[in-house]
Design a protein around this motif. Structure first.
Motif, PDB file in Angstrom:
ATOM      1  N   ALA A  63       0.835  -1.210   0.000  1.00 42.04           N
ATOM      2  CA  ALA A  63       0.000   0.000   0.000  1.00 42.04           C
ATOM      3  C   ALA A  63       0.868   1.259   0.000  1.00 42.04           C
ATOM      4  N   HIS A  64       1.950   1.206   0.748  1.00 46.68           N
ATOM      5  CA  HIS A  64       2.832   2.378   0.812  1.00 46.68           C
ATOM      6  C   HIS A  64       3.467   2.640  -0.554  1.00 46.68           C
ATOM      7  N   LYS A  65       3.947   1.557  -1.183  1.00 50.05           N
ATOM      8  CA  LYS A  65       4.658   1.704  -2.460  1.00 50.05           C
ATOM      9  C   LYS A  65       3.724   2.025  -3.622  1.00 50.05           C
ATOM     10  N   HIS A 107       3.329  13.954   4.667  1.00 55.17           N
ATOM     11  CA  HIS A 107       4.190  13.197   5.578  1.00 55.17           C
ATOM     12  C   HIS A 107       5.646  13.230   5.103  1.00 55.17           C
ATOM     13  N   HIS A 108       5.848  13.473   3.813  1.00 58.32           N
ATOM     14  CA  HIS A 108       7.207  13.537   3.278  1.00 58.32           C
ATOM     15  C   HIS A 108       7.757  14.949   3.218  1.00 58.32           C
ATOM     16  N   THR A 109       6.888  15.926   3.079  1.00 58.03           N
ATOM     17  CA  THR A 109       7.398  17.268   2.804  1.00 58.03           C
ATOM     18  C   THR A 109       7.548  18.124   4.049  1.00 58.03           C
ATOM     19  N   MET A 160      -0.016   4.729  -1.603  1.00 56.84           N
ATOM     20  CA  MET A 160       0.340   6.007  -0.985  1.00 56.84           C
ATOM     21  C   MET A 160       1.313   6.785  -1.865  1.00 56.84           C
ATOM     22  N   HIS A 161       2.202   6.067  -2.535  1.00 59.08           N
ATOM     23  CA  HIS A 161       3.097   6.729  -3.491  1.00 59.08           C
ATOM     24  C   HIS A 161       2.531   6.591  -4.897  1.00 59.08           C
ATOM     25  N   GLY A 162       1.244   6.321  -5.003  1.00 59.07           N
ATOM     26  CA  GLY A 162       0.571   6.190  -6.289  1.00 59.07           C
ATOM     27  C   GLY A 162      -0.661   7.089  -6.301  1.00 59.07           C
ATOM     28  N   LEU A 219      -2.584  12.445  -0.307  1.00 57.87           N
ATOM     29  CA  LEU A 219      -2.816  12.302   1.138  1.00 57.87           C
ATOM     30  C   LEU A 219      -1.517  11.991   1.891  1.00 57.87           C
ATOM     31  N   HIS A 220      -0.576  11.398   1.195  1.00 54.10           N
ATOM     32  CA  HIS A 220       0.664  10.963   1.854  1.00 54.10           C
ATOM     33  C   HIS A 220       1.748  12.037   1.770  1.00 54.10           C
ATOM     34  N   GLU A 221       1.600  12.928   0.794  1.00 54.96           N
ATOM     35  CA  GLU A 221       2.642  13.899   0.486  1.00 54.96           C
ATOM     36  C   GLU A 221       3.102  14.698   1.704  1.00 54.96           C
ATOM     37  N   ILE A 231      15.704   6.940   5.593  1.00 58.55           N
ATOM     38  CA  ILE A 231      16.142   6.877   4.187  1.00 58.55           C
ATOM     39  C   ILE A 231      14.926   7.061   3.284  1.00 58.55           C
ATOM     40  N   HIS A 232      13.830   6.394   3.668  1.00 54.93           N
ATOM     41  CA  HIS A 232      12.601   6.542   2.886  1.00 54.93           C
ATOM     42  C   HIS A 232      12.169   8.007   2.841  1.00 54.93           C
ATOM     43  N   HIS A 233      12.319   8.687   3.954  1.00 55.64           N
ATOM     44  CA  HIS A 233      11.871  10.083   4.039  1.00 55.64           C
ATOM     45  C   HIS A 233      12.758  11.056   3.271  1.00 55.64           C
TER      46      HIS A 233
HETATM   47 ZN   LIG Z   1       6.257   7.338   1.862  1.00 56.47          ZN
END
Ligand SMILES: [Zn+2]
Ligand SMILES: [Zn+2]
Length: 153
Positions: free
Chosen positions: A21-23, A37-39, A26-28, A33-35, A122-124
């Motif tokens: 789901a994450h790959k 959390h990264h920015t 959430m990154h699809g 909605l996930h953005e 690293i993911h972040h």
């Molecule tokens: Zn992510």
């Protein structure tokens, strides 16, 4: 015994579901909605749009437990509890331990948990939808485990 096995299998399977789901989601499709959390690093509000996924991921478990409680479906209940247990662990590891959203668990200093945190950081590092690595959570790439284990020596 069979219940315990189903519970454990559900828990392990959820790591795969979370990775998938994450790959791919959430990154699809649901990147919007996930953005955040990264920015955003230091935010003004406690909640993130990314928290919508708590509701999205909890819904199947809630439905399973509800169905199991109105009809006799013990395995469905066990699966619902397995999903819930995974969700709770994910929250404790990801939101509390790694991101310090609640102020406890931050004293943990064990190579496995350090490796989890390392891999997730690293993911972040990637702030775009397209590129990324380390989408899983509790299963850590071996290189991080090894690196953290060596620090203990
Ligand atoms: Zn992510
Ligand atoms: Zn994160």
């Amino acid at each position: 015994m069979a219940y315990l096995l189903v519970f454990l299998l559900t828990f392990v399977f959820m790591e795969f579901v979370a990775w998938f789901a994450h790959k791919y989601i959430m990154h699809g499709l649901l990147w919007k909605l996930h953005e955040d959390h990264h920015t955003k690093e230091s935010s003004h509000s406690f909640l993130e749009q990314n928290d919508s996924f708590f509701i999205i991921f909890a819904t199947p478990a809630i439905i399973f437990i509800l169905i199991a409680s109105i009809s006799y479906a013990p395995y469905l209940l066990v699966i619902g509890l397995g999903i819930t247990a995974y969700g709770l662990c994910y929250f404790l590891v990801h939101d509390v331990f790694i991101h310090n959203r609640l102020k406890f668990l931050n004293k943990i200093d064990n190579f496995y948990f350090r490796a989890i945190r390392r891999a997730h950081k690293i993911h972040h590092k990637k702030i775009y939808k397209e590129d990324g690595e380390c989408f899983g959570m509790l299963i850590v790439p071996f290189k991080y485990l090894k690196a953290e284990l060596n620090k203990d020596k």
